[in-house]
Write an enzyme that holds these catalytic residues in place. Structure first.
Site, PDB file in Angstrom:
ATOM      1  CE  LYS A 114      -4.266  -1.836   1.909  1.00 58.71           C
ATOM      2  NZ  LYS A 114      -5.349  -1.680   2.849  1.00 58.71           N
ATOM      3  CE  LYS A 205      -8.586  -7.071  -4.862  1.00 61.76           C
ATOM      4  NZ  LYS A 205      -9.271  -7.161  -3.609  1.00 61.76           N
ATOM      5  CE  LYS A 208     -11.308   0.956  -1.896  1.00 63.02           C
ATOM      6  NZ  LYS A 208     -11.364  -0.434  -1.434  1.00 63.02           N
TER       7      LYS A 208
HETATM    8  P1  ADP Z   1     -10.921  -3.214  -3.197  1.00 64.07           P
HETATM    9  O1  ADP Z   1     -10.072  -4.340  -3.735  1.00 64.07           O
HETATM   10  O2  ADP Z   1     -11.940  -2.764  -4.168  1.00 64.07           O
HETATM   11  O3  ADP Z   1     -10.065  -2.104  -2.647  1.00 64.07           O
HETATM   12  P2  ADP Z   1     -11.251  -3.972  -0.456  1.00 64.07           P
HETATM   13  O4  ADP Z   1      -9.813  -4.324  -0.402  1.00 64.07           O
HETATM   14  O5  ADP Z   1     -11.718  -2.775   0.291  1.00 64.07           O
HETATM   15  O6  ADP Z   1     -11.716  -3.846  -1.992  1.00 64.07           O
HETATM   16  O7  ADP Z   1     -12.055  -5.249  -0.002  1.00 64.07           O
HETATM   17  C1  ADP Z   1     -13.169  -5.288   0.822  1.00 64.07           C
HETATM   18  C2  ADP Z   1     -13.646  -6.713   0.909  1.00 64.07           C
HETATM   19  O8  ADP Z   1     -14.115  -7.171  -0.380  1.00 64.07           O
HETATM   20  C3  ADP Z   1     -12.546  -7.700   1.300  1.00 64.07           C
HETATM   21  O9  ADP Z   1     -13.123  -8.692   2.148  1.00 64.07           O
HETATM   22  C4  ADP Z   1     -12.114  -8.314   0.002  1.00 64.07           C
HETATM   23  O10 ADP Z   1     -11.603  -9.619   0.155  1.00 64.07           O
HETATM   24  C5  ADP Z   1     -13.395  -8.328  -0.801  1.00 64.07           C
HETATM   25  N1  ADP Z   1     -13.118  -8.184  -2.239  1.00 64.07           N
HETATM   26  C6  ADP Z   1     -12.612  -7.073  -2.833  1.00 64.07           C
HETATM   27  N2  ADP Z   1     -12.491  -7.252  -4.161  1.00 64.07           N
HETATM   28  C7  ADP Z   1     -12.932  -8.517  -4.422  1.00 64.07           C
HETATM   29  C8  ADP Z   1     -13.058  -9.296  -5.618  1.00 64.07           C
HETATM   30  N3  ADP Z   1     -12.713  -8.809  -6.797  1.00 64.07           N
HETATM   31  N4  ADP Z   1     -13.563 -10.553  -5.520  1.00 64.07           N
HETATM   32  C9  ADP Z   1     -13.925 -11.036  -4.314  1.00 64.07           C
HETATM   33  N5  ADP Z   1     -13.831 -10.363  -3.156  1.00 64.07           N
HETATM   34  C10 ADP Z   1     -13.338  -9.113  -3.188  1.00 64.07           C
END
Ligand code: ADP
Ligand code: NA
Length: 338
Positions: A114, A205, A208
């Site tokens: 990060k 993946k 956001k």
């Molecule tokens: P981002 O990757 O959009 O920043 P976060 O890291 O805030 O999302 O993740 C919040 C929750 O959503 C976590 O529990 C994470 O494992 C899940 N998550 C995020 N992106 C995915 C994805 N593409 N597929 C499945 N689960 C996800």
């Protein structure tokens, strides 16, 4: 009681959660209410570890809570609250920080990932120590041994395992130094949650921070735009609808979303779509996504429309969480010599 407690948090970092958040995490929150004494937390203290705008944070915290309610988090059956409303989180984080080695904190690999992405000012100390705040988030709600003895679980993905290990280490260290205070939290591995990938870049993946908004389906997105994104999702060469992560990551992702939303296995779907074109799979999937997300969007709007009700729900959640947190901190404060 005999119901295990569970705690999970989500950052209010966007104006909408995306389909990956829903299928990978938030949908399980709803299900866990049936089997667990659930504590769910919108972790705004974590959201300020990177550059942010206060008004946007305030709005996103409410939108996040409203979406959780809309998805089925039930404030009668779980404790839904905003992290900053329970001051004990910051207080315990400080105490735990004083028990954490500088080198130990430096070994957290998420920080390395990060901090590399932080702009002009560089990474903050808060970003460096956020696993310690996460440990506090958890340990505030772990029952003191002997005071009930029910298990305590934290759903964790691979990327959070190291942080849960740190939490356990800090709990043990505290107990050893000051006397038994915290029960050790266990990892809860949810049964097969779907990893959703980007619609335009199906080997990455859905996130956001994806490079193009065309690759992400937002929970609160307009139906027309949602449908278009699915119809324009990158597919693979060939015409056959088969589940093959290596050779057909695009179709595989669509099948995975379809399977997660419908309950059919990807094998069932392969058979159902044998001989059909990509277009017909996409059309059906778009409808399925719309049928799932439209009611969530409508309920979110409704929840946001009644500000007083939303405030009341969050205040009640904070009071309930605060009661547990205050009890824990009373013991902690006494033991550390305050
Ligand atoms: P981002 O990757 O959009 O920043 P976060 O890291 O805030 O999302 O993740 C919040 C929750 O959503 C976590 O529990 C994470 O494992 C899940 N998550 C995020 N992106 C995915 C994805 N593409 N597929 C499945 N689960 C996800
Ligand atoms: Na997170």
């Amino acid at each position: 009681g005999s119901t295990p407690r569970v705690l999970s948090g989500i950052q209010p970092t966007g104006d909408s959660f995306h389909l990956g958040n829903y299928l990978g995490a938030l949908r399980q929150w709803v299900a866990l209410q049936d089997t667990h004494d659930a504590f769910y937390c919108v972790v705004d203290l974590h959201a300020i570890t990177v550059e942010y705008d206060p008004e946007a944070l305030r709005r996103r915290t409410r939108v996040s809570a409203a979406q959780l309610l809309a998805m089925g988090v039930d404030p009668e059956r779980s404790t839904l609250f905003v992290q900053s409303h329970v001051r004990e989180h910051s207080e315990l984080a400080w105490i735990l920080g004083c028990l954490t080695g500088f080198g130990e904190a430096g070994r957290m690999t998420q920080f390395k990932d990060k901090s590399a992405k932080q702009g002009t000012g560089g990474p903050s100390v808060g970003l460096f120590t956020y696993p310690i705040l996460q440990a506090a988030d958890i340990l505030l709600y772990t029952p003191v041994p002997g005071a009930g003895g029910q298990g305590f679980q934290v759903p964790v993905g691979e990327d959070q395992r190291q942080h849960l290990e740190l939490t356990r280490t800090l709990a043990q260290r505290f107990n050893h130094r000051f006397g038994e205070t915290f029960a050790l939290p266990e990892a809860y591995i949810p049964k097969a949650t779907a990893k959703i990938t980007d619609l335009q870049e199906p080997t990455a993946k859905m996130s956001k921070s994806s490079s193009s908004p065309q690759g992400i389906i937002d929970v609160l997105e307009e139906p027309g735009s949602m449908r278009k994104k699915i119809m324009r999702a990158v597919t693979d060469t060939g015409t056959e609808i088969t589940y093959d992560e290596e050779k057909k990551p695009g179709i595989t992702n669509l099948l995975r979303i379809y399977s997660a939303l419908s309950g059919s296995t990807t094998g069932d779907l392969e058979r159902q779509y044998a001989g059909a074109g990509y277009g017909s799979l996409k059309k059906d999937l778009a409808q399925l996504v719309l049928d799932t997300l439209t009611p969530i969007r409508e309920r979110t709007e409704k929840a946001l429309g009644d500000e007083e009700q939303l405030d009341r729900i969050l205040a009640r959640g904070a009071a309930r969480a605060g009661e547990v947190a205050a009890r824990t901190m009373e013991a902690v404060r006494d033991r550390v010599g305050f």
